[in-house]
Design an enzyme around this catalytic site. Sequence first.
Site, mmCIF file in Angstrom:
data_model
loop_
_atom_site.group_PDB
_atom_site.id
_atom_site.type_symbol
_atom_site.label_atom_id
_atom_site.label_comp_id
_atom_site.label_asym_id
_atom_site.label_seq_id
_atom_site.Cartn_x
_atom_site.Cartn_y
_atom_site.Cartn_z
ATOM 1 N N CYS A 1 -3.333 -3.100 -0.635
ATOM 2 C CA CYS A 1 -2.318 -3.241 -1.697
ATOM 3 C C CYS A 1 -1.901 -4.707 -1.699
ATOM 4 O O CYS A 1 -0.810 -5.056 -1.280
ATOM 5 C CB CYS A 1 -1.126 -2.327 -1.430
ATOM 6 N N ALA A 2 -2.763 -5.573 -2.185
ATOM 7 C CA ALA A 2 -2.737 -6.980 -1.805
ATOM 8 C C ALA A 2 -1.900 -7.899 -2.683
ATOM 9 O O ALA A 2 -1.471 -8.953 -2.220
ATOM 10 C CB ALA A 2 -4.167 -7.524 -1.749
ATOM 11 N N GLY B 1 -0.920 -11.561 -3.093
ATOM 12 C CA GLY B 1 -1.957 -12.192 -2.293
ATOM 13 C C GLY B 1 -1.494 -13.027 -1.124
ATOM 14 O O GLY B 1 -2.319 -13.652 -0.449
ATOM 15 N N GLY B 2 -0.202 -13.041 -0.828
ATOM 16 C CA GLY B 2 0.297 -13.868 0.266
ATOM 17 C C GLY B 2 -0.297 -13.493 1.610
ATOM 18 O O GLY B 2 -0.789 -14.352 2.356
ATOM 19 N N ASP C 1 -7.580 1.488 -6.954
ATOM 20 C CA ASP C 1 -6.434 2.299 -6.558
ATOM 21 C C ASP C 1 -6.627 2.707 -5.103
ATOM 22 O O ASP C 1 -7.581 3.412 -4.773
ATOM 23 C CB ASP C 1 -6.348 3.537 -7.461
ATOM 24 N N ASP D 1 0.141 -2.836 2.910
ATOM 25 C CA ASP D 1 1.516 -3.250 2.618
ATOM 26 C C ASP D 1 1.948 -2.409 1.420
ATOM 27 O O ASP D 1 1.782 -2.800 0.272
ATOM 28 C CB ASP D 1 1.581 -4.742 2.309
ATOM 29 N N CYS E 1 8.658 -3.359 2.907
ATOM 30 C CA CYS E 1 9.849 -4.215 2.925
ATOM 31 C C CYS E 1 11.085 -3.366 2.619
ATOM 32 O O CYS E 1 11.951 -3.757 1.849
ATOM 33 C CB CYS E 1 9.718 -5.376 1.941
#
Length: 471
Positions: A280-281, A284-285, A331, A349, A402
């Site tokens: 789940c990029a 892109g960090g 997905d 993530d 988060c």
Amino acid sequence: MTEKRTRRPGTPSVPARRDGKARPAPIAPARLVALEALMDVQNSDAYAGLALTRRIASAHLNARDRRLMTELFYGTLENRLCLDHILSLYMDRPCEESVAREILRMGAYQLVFLDKIPANAVCSDAVELTRRFKRESMAGLVNGVLRAIAREPERIAYPQDEREFLSVRYSFPRFLVDKFADGFGMDFARALIEYRHRESDVTICANAARCTDAELEAYLTQQGLDWEKGRVPGAYRVRGGFVAQHPGFRSGLYSVMGEGSMLAAMAVGARPGMQILDACAAPGGKTCYIAERMGGAGRVYAWDLHDHRVELIAGAARRLRLDNIRPRVHDARVLAEGDLGRMDAVLIDAPCSGLGDYLSKPDIKYRVTQDGIDALSRMQREILDACCRYVKPGGALVYSTCTLLPEENENNVRAFLADHPEFAPGDLAGLLPAEFAAKARQGMLTVYPHVDHMDGFFLARLVKKKEPIQN
């Protein structure tokens, strides 16, 4: 926070037009732009950070006005429930008109929470804003309410019940106060909700493929930026500048990245030659942080659900000059048969409620609902169940969010381990900084804002057993 208004001696404060009508009175540009950004959040459901950035970029404010505008925008948004409570003490009924309501909130914020702005300036600008936005009929109400707050501040009082007080005074929806109090205990919940960051800042880290920490420090100093080292090694907290607009960012010397995200990327344990999936990029960090530490050897496969978000990953890779990233639209809940058992590590993530970021993104706490939390928890479990199948024996699965809610964090991990006995909690020692690794329990770590002085974050490292499971 102070402001100054000057005009040449002898000139009228509201000059007349050629047709004899009075020109609109001047409004402090910071208040005008702050109101426009607040209305973007209210009417267009825009995210706070995007609304602020867009309005600042188009307004061309000077540094002083940017600081005031940012203070008014975030302060009004962060304290919305409290401001509505205060306004209710001076009004017979709530203001239903959206523009006037936001003007009242912003005015009340300045009068109650900021002590260096003259009340007359607040009230007169609020009236002119009401007229500028063609709400002339509301001007008397706005003026009367704000002047009453300035004249009689002693009327402000808060609920006696502790949970209701925390909800109103710190603008936390009551059901979230109850969740924190019931889940963490009242003392912990109170300390968490009452905590505020000392200053607003942005966290960045060097592009390890192109720039050392020492070189980044020299660059920040040369640019005249106010910075300090973060809690996580390699993290720098920068104040007083829009770091994503500096040449160093555009040329790929550094990235904007939260310290919790850095910890999650560290937990992957990336090494040259590995095959790693970031499921789940976007934006892109973490993908780039991992790729930077692989020395160009190996691959990082970066998935996301939407084309435009995958393009964000590709854009970040180009900016940082990382050639070992492979973005793809996919997905993460849908099994990719060709990738089964291929990955040395998988990072999830997961999409989440985002409540760990409520200090830097205050609009988040107003968007969260219990139904939304339940739906996210189901999605997170689906992603875990699918993506665990890409991990090689002996490989790692890192799950992060988060948010601070156990149903999105520890509860999901424990349920996953019960359903997947081929996985076990992994050791974070040697992967995370020692002070954070020492806090981990059963491969899981939660970072709390009031304890760690950074945005809230959760991560878990799970390892796939090398030996087959005996039935």
